[in-house]
Motif scaffolding. Structure first.
Motif, PDB file in Angstrom:
ATOM      1  N   ASP A 238       0.835  -1.210   0.000  1.00  0.00           N
ATOM      2  CA  ASP A 238       0.000   0.000   0.000  1.00  0.00           C
ATOM      3  C   ASP A 238       0.870   1.261   0.000  1.00  0.00           C
ATOM      4  O   ASP A 238       1.337   1.689   1.056  1.00  0.00           O
ATOM      5  N   PRO A 239       1.084   1.882  -1.161  1.00  0.00           N
ATOM      6  CA  PRO A 239       1.941   3.075  -1.199  1.00  0.00           C
ATOM      7  C   PRO A 239       1.225   4.371  -0.858  1.00  0.00           C
ATOM      8  O   PRO A 239       1.871   5.417  -0.768  1.00  0.00           O
ATOM      9  N   ASN A 240      -0.097   4.329  -0.658  1.00  0.00           N
ATOM     10  CA  ASN A 240      -0.852   5.565  -0.425  1.00  0.00           C
ATOM     11  C   ASN A 240      -1.698   5.547   0.840  1.00  0.00           C
ATOM     12  O   ASN A 240      -2.570   6.401   1.010  1.00  0.00           O
ATOM     13  N   LYS A 241      -1.492   4.591   1.701  1.00  0.00           N
ATOM     14  CA  LYS A 241      -2.282   4.476   2.934  1.00  0.00           C
ATOM     15  C   LYS A 241      -3.780   4.372   2.634  1.00  0.00           C
ATOM     16  O   LYS A 241      -4.625   4.918   3.347  1.00  0.00           O
ATOM     17  N   ASP A 242      -4.113   3.653   1.555  1.00  0.00           N
ATOM     18  CA  ASP A 242      -5.510   3.465   1.189  1.00  0.00           C
ATOM     19  C   ASP A 242      -6.159   2.301   1.926  1.00  0.00           C
ATOM     20  O   ASP A 242      -7.384   2.269   2.072  1.00  0.00           O
ATOM     21  N   ILE A 499      -2.885  -8.491   5.661  1.00  0.00           N
ATOM     22  CA  ILE A 499      -1.577  -7.914   5.980  1.00  0.00           C
ATOM     23  C   ILE A 499      -1.357  -6.715   5.058  1.00  0.00           C
ATOM     24  O   ILE A 499      -1.359  -6.860   3.832  1.00  0.00           O
ATOM     25  N   VAL A 500      -1.186  -5.540   5.642  1.00  0.00           N
ATOM     26  CA  VAL A 500      -0.989  -4.315   4.861  1.00  0.00           C
ATOM     27  C   VAL A 500       0.413  -3.783   5.128  1.00  0.00           C
ATOM     28  O   VAL A 500       0.782  -3.532   6.282  1.00  0.00           O
ATOM     29  N   VAL A 501       1.206  -3.640   4.083  1.00  0.00           N
ATOM     30  CA  VAL A 501       2.537  -3.050   4.202  1.00  0.00           C
ATOM     31  C   VAL A 501       2.385  -1.555   3.939  1.00  0.00           C
ATOM     32  O   VAL A 501       2.118  -1.128   2.813  1.00  0.00           O
ATOM     33  N   ASP A 502       2.538  -0.746   4.987  1.00  0.00           N
ATOM     34  CA  ASP A 502       2.298   0.701   4.887  1.00  0.00           C
ATOM     35  C   ASP A 502       3.533   1.387   4.298  1.00  0.00           C
ATOM     36  O   ASP A 502       4.405   1.865   5.029  1.00  0.00           O
ATOM     37  N   LEU A 503       3.591   1.443   2.985  1.00  0.00           N
ATOM     38  CA  LEU A 503       4.727   2.063   2.308  1.00  0.00           C
ATOM     39  C   LEU A 503       4.629   3.584   2.309  1.00  0.00           C
ATOM     40  O   LEU A 503       5.637   4.271   2.109  1.00  0.00           O
ATOM     41  N   ASP A 504       3.439   4.120   2.528  1.00  0.00           N
ATOM     42  CA  ASP A 504       3.299   5.573   2.645  1.00  0.00           C
ATOM     43  C   ASP A 504       4.040   6.078   3.872  1.00  0.00           C
ATOM     44  O   ASP A 504       4.691   7.125   3.843  1.00  0.00           O
ATOM     45  N   PHE A 505       3.960   5.337   4.962  1.00  0.00           N
ATOM     46  CA  PHE A 505       4.677   5.691   6.187  1.00  0.00           C
ATOM     47  C   PHE A 505       6.183   5.685   5.927  1.00  0.00           C
ATOM     48  O   PHE A 505       6.912   6.553   6.409  1.00  0.00           O
ATOM     49  N   LEU A 506       6.649   4.716   5.138  1.00  0.00           N
ATOM     50  CA  LEU A 506       8.070   4.640   4.807  1.00  0.00           C
ATOM     51  C   LEU A 506       8.505   5.859   4.004  1.00  0.00           C
ATOM     52  O   LEU A 506       9.571   6.433   4.256  1.00  0.00           O
ATOM     53  N   GLN A 507       7.698   6.272   3.041  1.00  0.00           N
ATOM     54  CA  GLN A 507       8.048   7.447   2.244  1.00  0.00           C
ATOM     55  C   GLN A 507       8.130   8.699   3.103  1.00  0.00           C
ATOM     56  O   GLN A 507       8.966   9.579   2.876  1.00  0.00           O
ATOM     57  N   GLU A 508       7.242   8.775   4.081  1.00  0.00           N
ATOM     58  CA  GLU A 508       7.184   9.964   4.933  1.00  0.00           C
ATOM     59  C   GLU A 508       8.404  10.078   5.836  1.00  0.00           C
ATOM     60  O   GLU A 508       8.873  11.187   6.114  1.00  0.00           O
ATOM     61  N   TYR A 509       8.947   8.933   6.281  1.00  0.00           N
ATOM     62  CA  TYR A 509      10.027   8.957   7.265  1.00  0.00           C
ATOM     63  C   TYR A 509      11.346   8.422   6.721  1.00  0.00           C
ATOM     64  O   TYR A 509      12.180   7.945   7.475  1.00  0.00           O
ATOM     65  N   GLY A 663     -13.920   0.514   5.190  1.00  0.00           N
ATOM     66  CA  GLY A 663     -13.587   1.934   5.257  1.00  0.00           C
ATOM     67  C   GLY A 663     -12.877   2.390   4.000  1.00  0.00           C
ATOM     68  O   GLY A 663     -11.993   1.699   3.488  1.00  0.00           O
ATOM     69  N   HIS A 664     -13.266   3.549   3.488  1.00  0.00           N
ATOM     70  CA  HIS A 664     -12.684   4.049   2.238  1.00  0.00           C
ATOM     71  C   HIS A 664     -12.362   5.525   2.410  1.00  0.00           C
ATOM     72  O   HIS A 664     -13.137   6.411   2.049  1.00  0.00           O
ATOM     73  N   TYR A 665     -11.194   5.776   2.982  1.00  0.00           N
ATOM     74  CA  TYR A 665     -10.762   7.151   3.249  1.00  0.00           C
ATOM     75  C   TYR A 665      -9.316   7.298   2.804  1.00  0.00           C
ATOM     76  O   TYR A 665      -8.518   6.364   2.927  1.00  0.00           O
ATOM     77  N   ASP A 666      -8.960   8.453   2.309  1.00  0.00           N
ATOM     78  CA  ASP A 666      -7.578   8.737   1.951  1.00  0.00           C
ATOM     79  C   ASP A 666      -6.886   9.286   3.196  1.00  0.00           C
ATOM     80  O   ASP A 666      -6.834  10.494   3.415  1.00  0.00           O
ATOM     81  N   LEU A 667      -6.341   8.379   4.011  1.00  0.00           N
ATOM     82  CA  LEU A 667      -5.756   8.796   5.284  1.00  0.00           C
ATOM     83  C   LEU A 667      -4.450   9.560   5.093  1.00  0.00           C
ATOM     84  O   LEU A 667      -4.006  10.240   6.017  1.00  0.00           O
ATOM     85  N   SER A 668      -3.835   9.438   3.917  1.00  0.00           N
ATOM     86  CA  SER A 668      -2.591  10.165   3.699  1.00  0.00           C
ATOM     87  C   SER A 668      -2.831  11.668   3.581  1.00  0.00           C
ATOM     88  O   SER A 668      -1.904  12.463   3.687  1.00  0.00           O
ATOM     89  N   LYS A 669      -4.101  12.075   3.354  1.00  0.00           N
ATOM     90  CA  LYS A 669      -4.407  13.491   3.183  1.00  0.00           C
ATOM     91  C   LYS A 669      -5.283  14.043   4.300  1.00  0.00           C
ATOM     92  O   LYS A 669      -5.703  15.193   4.240  1.00  0.00           O
TER      93      LYS A 669
END
Length: 670
Positions: A238-242, A499-509, A663-669
Motif C-alpha cells: 500500500d503506497p498511499n495508505k488506502d 496484511i498491509v505493508v504501509d509504504l506511505d509511512f516509509l516514504q514519509e520517514y 472503510g474508504h478514506y484517503d488517510l494520507s491526506k
C-alpha cells in the motif's frame, strides 16, 4: 406419411407447451421468435429476430431493447435456454407500418397512438443452457421460430446462460452498460484459482480501482461464496495508505441513489469488512528519533512508535467525523532468544456513535545488515550494475573467508570510500584493520566506474534509513521480521486479518528517493514470500494460498525506469519467477495501475485476467478488447468496467462494483 405428420405435430405441440412452461418458470416472456423473418445459423454465428409488444417495450425498454443487453430464448425443439445478445433494435411509427407516404404538413403535437407498434429486435445467440442437466454448450444450431423470448428472473439463470462462475471471489454485478441486467443483482465471481494465474486492474484516476480492490479483499477475507479448504492470506503493498482504513465503518454520501444502496446491501449480506489488520510498519532512524528518541529498550520504543502511529494515522479522521475513540489495549509481544518476530497488539474502540472495536497487529520492519548473505543483499537493490553485483558479491565473500565480515552497512560504505581514496591518490596506506580491508579491494582490481556505482547504491541504501537501527545508544539492532513466521502464524496469532505493508509511512520517514525506497521493501517482501513458498513445496509441506495486491504497480514494475537495462531485467526476472511459481503453488498477484503502457510487458503477459475500468481512449488501443467494449470503457461511469478472463465462456462481461462496505478514506491526506 399423414401419420408421420400427426406424430410430429403432437410432439411439437408438447415441446412448445414445455418451452412455454420453462419460459414462465425462468423469467418473463417478452415476445416470440418471428414467423415472418428467418432465424439463421452460419459459420459466422446465428441470428434471431423477434417482436416486442409496445406495453412491454415502454415498460422494460432498457432491458429488452438496448444494444448489448442480454436476453434468452427457450428453443422449441430442444428445450434449452439460449442466451441472446441484442445487436439491433428497430422502431417504426404506425404510418410506416401501413406504408403511408410521408405527410409534409407538420403536426401541431405528437400523435402518440402512432407509437403503439411492435419493436423489432435482432439478437445473436451465445450459449445454450440445458436446465435439466445444468450443462452449458455453444449455441451452434438454429433457434426455432415461435420460441418464447424471456427476460430471466433469477440471478442463477443469468449466470448459467452466460456461462459465468456461480461461486468464487466477488467482483461486482453484471451490467448492460452502466445498469445491472434485468434490474437484478447478478453477481460476477472469479474462481479462487483465477488469482493464482494473476489479475491486472486498469483504470484512470477516480474510475474506482481502489474500491474494486477493497471489495475483492473483503470478499476473500469473508470467504464470500468461496469453497476452499485453506483460508487465503492477503498481503497488500500500500503506497498511499488506502488500505489501513479497511476495518473502519464506511461513510456514504447522502445523495447515493437507492439502486446503489441496494447493491451495497446485497453485497453485505454475505461479506463483512475485516475486524482488524496486520500492519507491517517500516521503521527508519527518523521514526525512532521522532517517536522513541528517549527509549532505552526496543519494547518501550515499539510501544511509543505504535501508539503514535495509531494516533497520527486514525486520530485526524476520527476527529473530522467527531467519533470518540480510545486505545483499550496495547501490548508488545517479543520472544528474546527464540524468534526475531516482534509485534505490538493494539485494540482501538470507536463510537460511530455505536461503539465498535478493531485490532491492529503492528509488525516493525527494518534490516540488520549482518543478517544478509552476499546474494540476498545484492538482490535487495535492483540498481546495481551487473559488474557491481559481481564485484560486491566477491568482496563480501572474501571478507567472510578472511574472518573480517562487515557488521553494518555504514562500515561497508566507509571501507569502499577509504579504498577509493587510497586507490586514487596512490600514496600512503591505511593502518590497522583498514589496511587489510583496503588490500582486499585492491586485489579484486575493481574498476573505477564499478566502484562508483557500488558506492552510489550503498549510499542510497543508507539514505533509506531502514538499516541497522538501534535504540538507547546500544548495538541491538532491530531485526527484519521473518515473513515465514508471519505467514505460518497468520491464522492462529494474527486472526487471519489482511496484511498491509504501509509504504506511505516509509516514504514519509525516509529521506531517500520515495520510488527507490518503497521498491526495495516491496521487492524484499515479494522475494521472501516466494522463497517461503518454494522452501515449503520442496519439503512437501502444504501451505495456505497467498494473494498479494500491488497497488500502483507502475511504481514497482515500470515499463521504463531506473535508468539502466539491468534494473528492468532484474525487476522483470523477479516478477516472472514469482508469478510462474504462483500458478502451481497458490501464490497470486493482483496488479493495479492506470494504463497498460505504465507497467512492464511481463505483467501484461502473465495476468490471464484483466479488469478494465474507465480509461482514456489513447490507452485502450493496446488492449485486446472487442470494438464495442473499447468504446464502452472510454465512456462508462465510476466503478463500471469490463472483465476479460478465460474463466468466462463468453470471454468478456461488463460489470459494476458496489460502494465498498469497508472503510474508504484517503488517510494520507487527512
Amino acid at each position: 406419411m399423414p401419420y408421420m405428420s400427426e406424430r410430429i405435430i403432437r410432439e411439437l405441440s408438447s415441446r412448445a407447451s414445455k418451452a412455454i412452461e420453462t419460459a414462465n418458470r425462468l423469467g418473463e416472456v417478452i415476445g416470440f421468435v418471428s414467423r415472418t423473418s428467418p432465424s439463421l445459423i452460419d459459420e459466422e454465428g446465428g441470428l434471431v429476430v423477434f417482436d416486442v409488444d409496445p406495453v412491454i417495450y415502454f415498460d422494460k425498454f432498457v432491458d429488452v431493447a438496448s444494444a448489448g443487453s442480454f436476453l434468452a430464448v427457450v428453443d422449441l425443439k430442444t428445450g434449452h435456454v439460449i442466451s441472446l445478445r441484442v445487436i439491433s433494435v428497430e422502431r417504426r411509427d404506425i404510418l410506416a407500418e401501413l406504408s403511408i407516404p410521408e405527410v409534409y404538413t407538420p403536426a401541431l403535437s405528437p400523435e402518440v397512438t402512432g407509437l403503439l407498434t411492435r419493436t423489432r429486435v435482432k439478437a445473436k445467440p451465445l450459449l445454450s443452457y440445458d436446465p435439466e442437466t445444468s450443462t452449458v454448450s455453444i449455441a451452434n444450431y438454429v433457434v426455432e421460430p415461435q420460441s418464447p423470448v424471456i427476460r430471466p428472473r433469477e440471478a442463477s439463470t443469468a449466470q448459467f446462460m452466460l456461462g459465468m462462475p456461480t461461486t468464487g471471489v466477488f467482483v461486482g454485478f453484471v451490467t448492460t452498460g452502466d445498469r445491472p441486467i434485468f434490474d437484478a443483482q447478478v453477481p460476477l465471481f472469479l474462481p479462487v484459482n483465477t488469482f493464482y494465474q494473476h489479475v491486472l486492474v486498469l483504470g484512470t484516476t477516480g474510475s474506482g480501482k481502489t474500491t474494486l480492490l477493497k471489495n475483492v479483499v473483503t470478499s476473500i477475507y469473508s470467504k464470500y461464496d468461496i469453497t476452499t479448504s485453506h483460508d487465503a492470506t492477503i498481503i497488500v503493498l500500500d503506497p498511499n495508505k488506502d488500505y489501513v482504513s479497511l476495518p473502519l465503518r464506511p461513510v456514504f454520501p447522502e445523495d447515493v441513489p437507492h439502486s446503489e444502496r441496494e447493491l451495497v446491501e446485497h453485497f453485505s449480506k454475505k461479506a463483512r469488512r475485516p475486524e482488524g489488520l496486520v500492519i507491517v510498519l517500516p521503521i527508519t532512524s527518523l521514526v525512532v528519533e521522532q517517536y522513541a528518541g528517549g527509549s532505552q529498550t526496543w519494547a518501550k520504543a515499539l510501544k511509543d512508535v505504535s501508539e503514535a502511529y495509531v494516533s497520527d494515522t486514525y486520530g485526524p479522521l476520527f476527529e473530522r467525523f467527531n467519533w470518540a475513540w480510545s486505545i483499550k489495549e496495547l501490548v508488545v509481544h517479543e520472544e528474546p532468544g527464540r524468534s526475531p518476530l516482534r509485534f505490538v497488539k493494539i485494540a482501538v474502540t470507536v463510537k460511530y456513535p455505536e461503539e465498535e472495536s478493531f485490532t491492529l497487529y503492528i509488525v516493525p520492519y527494518s534490516f540488520r545488515f549482518s543478517d544478509f548473505s552476499p546474494r540476498e543483499f545484492i538482490v535487495l537493490n535492483p540498481y546495481f550494475t551487473r559488474q557491481a553485483k559481481d564485484t560486491l558479491s566477491r568482496l563480501m565473500k572474501r571478507l567472510e573467508d578472511l574472518g573480517s565480515p562487515i557488521k553494518t552497512l555504514n562500515e561497508l560504505y566507509d571501507l569502499l570510500r577509504v579504498a577509493r581514496y587510497y586507490m586514487e591518490h596512490k600514496g600512503g596506506a591505511p593502518t590497522g584493520r583498514w589496511r587489510g580491508l583496503v588490500e582486499v579491494v585492491e586485489d579484486l582490481a575493481v574498476h573505477k566506474s564499478t566502484l562508483e556505482n557500488i558506492l552510489r547504491q550503498l549510499g542510497s541504501l543508507i539514505d533509506t534509513g531502514v538499516f541497522d537501527i538501534g535504540v538507547g545508544g546500544g548495538e541491538e539492532y532491530l531485526v527484519e521480521p521473518p515473513i515465514s513466521d508471519i505467514l505460518e502464524k497468520h491464522k492462529s496469532v494474527f486472526s487471519g486479518f489482511p496484511i498491509v505493508v504501509d509504504l506511505d509511512f516509509l516514504q514519509e520517514y525516509s529521506p531517500a528517493d520515495p520510488e527507490k525506497v518503497i521498491g526495495i521493501v516491496a521487492y524484499r517482501i515479494l522475494n521472501r514470500v516466494f522463497e517461503w513458498k518454494l522452501a515449503k513445496s520442496r519439503e512437501r509441506v502444504r501451505t495456505q494460498p497467498v494473494v498479494i495486491f500491488v497497488d500502483e504497480a507502475h511504481r514497482f514494475f515500470p515499463s521504463k525506469g531506473g535508468g539502466t537495462e539491468e534494473f528492468i531485467e532484474h525487476v522483470s526476472g523477479m516478477i516472472d519467477r514469482i508469478a510462474r511459481l504462483g500458478r502451481s503453488r497458490g501464490l497470486g498477484l493482483v496488479f493495479s495501475t492506470h494504463s497498460p503502457d505504465d507497467v512492464h510487458d511481463i505483467i501484461l503477459q502473465l495476468a490471464n485476467t484483466k479488469i478494465v475500468l474507465r480509461m482514456d481512449k489513447t490507452h485502450v488501443s493496446s488492449l485486446d478488447l472487442p470494438p464495442e467494449y473499447k468504446d464502452f470503457v472510454t465512456r462508462c461511469g465510476d466503478r463500471v468496467g469490463v472483465l476479460k478472463s478465460h474463466v468466462l465462456r463468453l470471454g468478456y462481461v461488463s460489470f459494476r462494483t458496489p460502494l465498498t462496505i469497508a472503510g474508504h478514506y484517503d488517510l494520507s491526506k487527512v
